[in-house]
Design an enzyme around this catalytic site. Structure first.
Site, PDB file in Angstrom:
ATOM      1  N   LYS A 118     -13.314 -18.753  21.723  1.00 34.00           N
ATOM      2  CA  LYS A 118     -13.079 -17.310  21.660  1.00 34.00           C
ATOM      3  C   LYS A 118     -12.551 -16.823  23.002  1.00 34.00           C
ATOM      4  O   LYS A 118     -13.077 -17.177  24.059  1.00 34.00           O
ATOM      5  CB  LYS A 118     -14.390 -16.614  21.320  1.00 34.00           C
ATOM      6  N   GLY A 166      34.518  22.088  -4.660  1.00 36.26           N
ATOM      7  CA  GLY A 166      33.199  21.484  -4.815  1.00 36.26           C
ATOM      8  C   GLY A 166      33.166  20.024  -4.391  1.00 36.26           C
ATOM      9  O   GLY A 166      34.178  19.440  -3.961  1.00 36.26           O
ATOM     10  N   GLU A 178     -17.745 -16.679  11.918  1.00 40.20           N
ATOM     11  CA  GLU A 178     -18.068 -16.999  13.303  1.00 40.20           C
ATOM     12  C   GLU A 178     -19.490 -17.558  13.411  1.00 40.20           C
ATOM     13  O   GLU A 178     -20.425 -17.034  12.802  1.00 40.20           O
ATOM     14  CB  GLU A 178     -17.931 -15.718  14.131  1.00 40.20           C
ATOM     15  N   SER A 230      22.721  10.527 -14.978  1.00 36.37           N
ATOM     16  CA  SER A 230      23.289  11.855 -14.722  1.00 36.37           C
ATOM     17  C   SER A 230      22.205  12.924 -14.791  1.00 36.37           C
ATOM     18  O   SER A 230      22.277  13.947 -14.096  1.00 36.37           O
ATOM     19  CB  SER A 230      24.419  12.165 -15.706  1.00 36.37           C
ATOM     20  N   GLY A 285      29.296  15.109 -13.754  1.00 36.35           N
ATOM     21  CA  GLY A 285      29.484  14.748 -15.156  1.00 36.35           C
ATOM     22  C   GLY A 285      28.123  14.491 -15.780  1.00 36.35           C
ATOM     23  O   GLY A 285      27.349  13.670 -15.287  1.00 36.35           O
ATOM     24  N   CYS A 290     -13.180 -13.041  15.970  1.00 38.48           N
ATOM     25  CA  CYS A 290     -13.792 -11.709  15.978  1.00 38.48           C
ATOM     26  C   CYS A 290     -13.155 -10.735  16.974  1.00 38.48           C
ATOM     27  O   CYS A 290     -12.107 -10.172  16.719  1.00 38.48           O
ATOM     28  CB  CYS A 290     -15.286 -11.837  16.226  1.00 38.48           C
TER      29      CYS A 290
END
Length: 680
Positions: A123, A475, A54, A373, A366, A179
């Site tokens: 500005k 399960g 600026e 896994s 598994g 700014c």
């Protein structure tokens, strides 16, 4: 102009330079010369947008000198000098200067290229509190009485409604604010971004106080995120008056929340920060984020568009910007730890919620002794701990087949015993032999024919057993397959590792799983026996173990068939997350992987594990990726079980990030690969 493959401008990047010259207070001619020298240097290094602070032609801190005719005349003469020099500088220059218009002096950003003053942007918001008294000398933009201003004899567009689009790259559109504009509730750059601005520039004076640099960073970072843009911030530095204030010359650049770079602060010499902005990525993301587009509804976005040209340098121009080799695995240790912590808890909380919602108390997994896994099993163990259930409610089953090695089986047993789960073993070879015989498969007649049927008979029997065991025990089958495998179709469809009741790993890439296991070891959640088993598993070759080793003892290698996971995860991220073309993905891969000595590596990858890949190798494996991802594997992804999304890099759930036809073709991507990527 046709650019070579190794030129960043060919792939949607723009190089910008943020400059903090040494200020010659109230001496515009000297500041013009310094700015010209820095602009020439930046341009020679490939920059095509060059940003200064600026009031950079006279000094922000000159107070009432801003109302001196001599000073203002000298500023105009300095702008004329910069404009003349810009004929030989192929870059857009953005400088700060006070300019007269009507009855006011305006604090302006002036855009210059190719001998022309393209625009002057005043500005919008003037600070007039604490140490700031800007309204004493400066008029706010809203008081301007014309949309044009005369500078050094040139008629120049004037106002805050200006965008600077690049004629030779429609994605590169520059917006400028000054700014204080950034510190307001609705910065002008917000509207500029909604109107198309992708490179948001802030010329700043901004005297420094303790902690202010972090405030600036936070604002610039946040604005880049909200605006889906690059935000370039250049503050005044050495040479400004220290009568009552100090200056640090902060240079910061962000792109959509990513820090591209910062310059040295409190320097006693000129500072320049060069950054490479991926404007294509920004435009791609705006197309995805509908709320960005919707935010512009009802807004007055009638900006004037004043074009400039990038005119990129010919020849090679590699990226200065570091492209992470592992987009799913941060190289910074503290960020990696944070990501692992969040990933772990997403997996555990997802599985906890699924168990609570079903009312089930048992899990079936598994356990192969491989990475996937293993990760699923330690997540399951933590889930049971969090729910107050015994780990014996996890039924872990190792299911050895025709190619299961003693090493992986012993790792599976060591892990299950160490965790205290209900560990079991079921040899699937008798059933597999009978099924191959029923299929009249050549293997049943003594021939060594290890085809897809031979492999999938084993994979299918394993999953079939797990589901029936879940039925029998009440399960839930926990899936183990990961994101990388889903991307490449490396899973057995239906009754195979493709299917489960709930998959904790489906959004977890292979490259991150290895670091997750290392992180878990470091947390101390599990005892020394478990950690020893985890270390062994980390050192095991990735293999489906479905085909017996050859006469040379070499085992079946997944990565020899579908490519290195570290490279394919890179291709996946940039294809899935950003939608980049094969040419750009290959360019980024070469930038990331072309030199093992360049850039940071994540913790735990050392020595011979630090690989590099040349462009022909990248192109080969990218071709494999494109064929499998776009042409062969979507039907599997269209029918995946539920799984929690983990990474912002995306998931492949058909209910989430990725929806695509199961019968799509890969031809367009493969043709683009051949067209866009050279063989050498």
């Amino acid at each position: 102009m046709s650019l070579p493959f190794d030129n960043l401008y060919r792939h949607g990047f723009v190089r910008a330079a943020l400059c903090a010259p040494l200020m010659a207070l109230a001496h515009p001619a000297a500041n013009a010369r310094a700015s010209i020298a820095m602009a020439r240097d930046a341009s020679a290094r490939g920059a095509r947008v060059v940003l200064f602070p600026e009031m950079g032609l006279c000094g922000y801190s000159i107070e009432d000198l801003l109302l001196q005719t001599t000073l203002l005349d000298a500023v105009e003469a300095a702008l004329a000098e910069v404009a003349a020099a810009s004929r030989e500088i192929p870059a857009l220059l953005i400088l700060g200067a006070p300019l007269r218009q009507g009855s006011g002096v305006f604090n302006c950003a002036v855009a210059i290229q190719a001998g022309r003053i393209l625009a002057a942007i005043p500005k919008t918001y003037l600070p007039n509190y604490r140490e700031f008294y800007e309204k004493r000398q400066i008029a706010p933009a809203s008081t301007a009485t014309a949309r044009e201003i005369t500078i050094a004899g040139q008629a120049v567009p004037f106002g805050t409604d200006i965008l600077l689009p690049a004629e030779d790259n429609p994605d590169a559109v520059v917006h400028v604010e000054i700014c204080e504009d950034l510190w307001t509730p609705i910065p002008p750059s917000s509207r500029g971004a909604l109107a198309g601005g992708t490179i948001l520039c802030n010329l700043s004076g901004s005297p420094v106080t303790v902690g202010k640099a972090e405030d600036r960073r936070a604002l610039a970072d946040a604005q880049s995120r909200r605006a889906i843009a690059a935000y370039l911030y250049a503050a005044a530095g050495a040479g400004e008056s220290t009568t009552d204030l100090a200056w640090d010359g902060q240079l910061s650049a962000f792109e959509y929340g990513e820090l591209l770079g910062e310059g040295a602060r409190f320097s006693d010499r000129p500072e320049m920060l060069l950054v490479d902005i991926d404007v294509e990525r920004l435009v791609q993301e705006r197309r995805r984020v509908g709320s960005f587009r919707d935010a512009g509804l009802g807004e007055a976005l009638d900006f004037r568009r004043i074009p400039f040209r990038l005119d990129p340098p010919a020849g090679a121009l590699p990226l200065l910007r570091e492209i992470p080799r592992f987009p799913y695995v941060p190289a910074r240790p503290e960020k990696l730890d944070q990501d692992c912590y969040e990933t772990w808890n997403i997996q555990v909380s997802g599985l906890m919620t699924r168990l609570r919602s079903t009312g089930l108390k048992k899990l079936v997994i598994g356990v192969s002794g491989g990475l996937d896994s293993t990760q699923a099993l330690i997540v399951a163990a933590r889930t049971m701990d969090r729910l107050g259930l015994p780990r014996a409610n996890i039924i872990g089953v190792t299911l050895p087949g025709f190619a299961t090695s003693a090493g992986t089986k012993s790792s599976a047993w060591a892990l299950m015993k160490g965790l205290g789960v209900d560990a079991r073993e079921v040899d699937i070879r008798p059933l597999a032999t009978q099924l191959l015989k029923d299929l009249d498969h050549p293997y049943s007649a003594g021939q060594n024919q290890y085809d897809v049927t031979f492999e999938n008979v084993q994979a299918g029997l394993r999953t079939d057993y797990l589901f029936r065991l879940a039925n029998h025990s009440g399960g839930l089958v926990v899936g183990t397959g990961d994101l990388s495998e889903l991307a490449l179709g490396w899973c057995t469809y239906g009754v195979g590792d493709h299917m489960s009741h709930y998959n904790v790993n489906a959004s977890l890439p292979k490259t991150l799983i290895q670091h997750m296991i290392r992180w878990v070891i470091g947390t101390g959640l599990y005892g020394p026996d478990v950690c020893a088993a985890l270390e062994t598993i980390l050192g095991t070759e990735i293999s489906p173990e479905l085909v017996p080793p050859g006469a040379d003892g070499v085992i079946q290698s997944t990565q020899a068939i579908i490519g290195p996971y570290e490279l394919q995860d890179f291709h996946l991220f940039h294809t899935l997350r950003w939608g980049f073309s094969p040419g750009k993905v290959a360019f980024l891969a070469l930038s990331a992987w072309g030199d093992a000595a360049r850039g940071a590596w994540p913790r735990g990858i050392e020595g011979e594990d630090r690989h590099s890949y040349a462009l022909p190798t990248i192109k080969h494996w990218l071709r494999v990726f494109l064929r499998r991802f776009f042409g062969q594997s979507q039907f599997k992804r269209s029918a995946v079980p539920n799984a929690p999304k983990i990474s912002s890099g995306g998931s492949l759930s058909p209910r989430g990030d990725w929806r695509a036809p199961s019968d799509g073709l890969a031809d367009a991507w493969l043709e683009a690969l051949e067209r866009e990527v050279p063989d050498v």
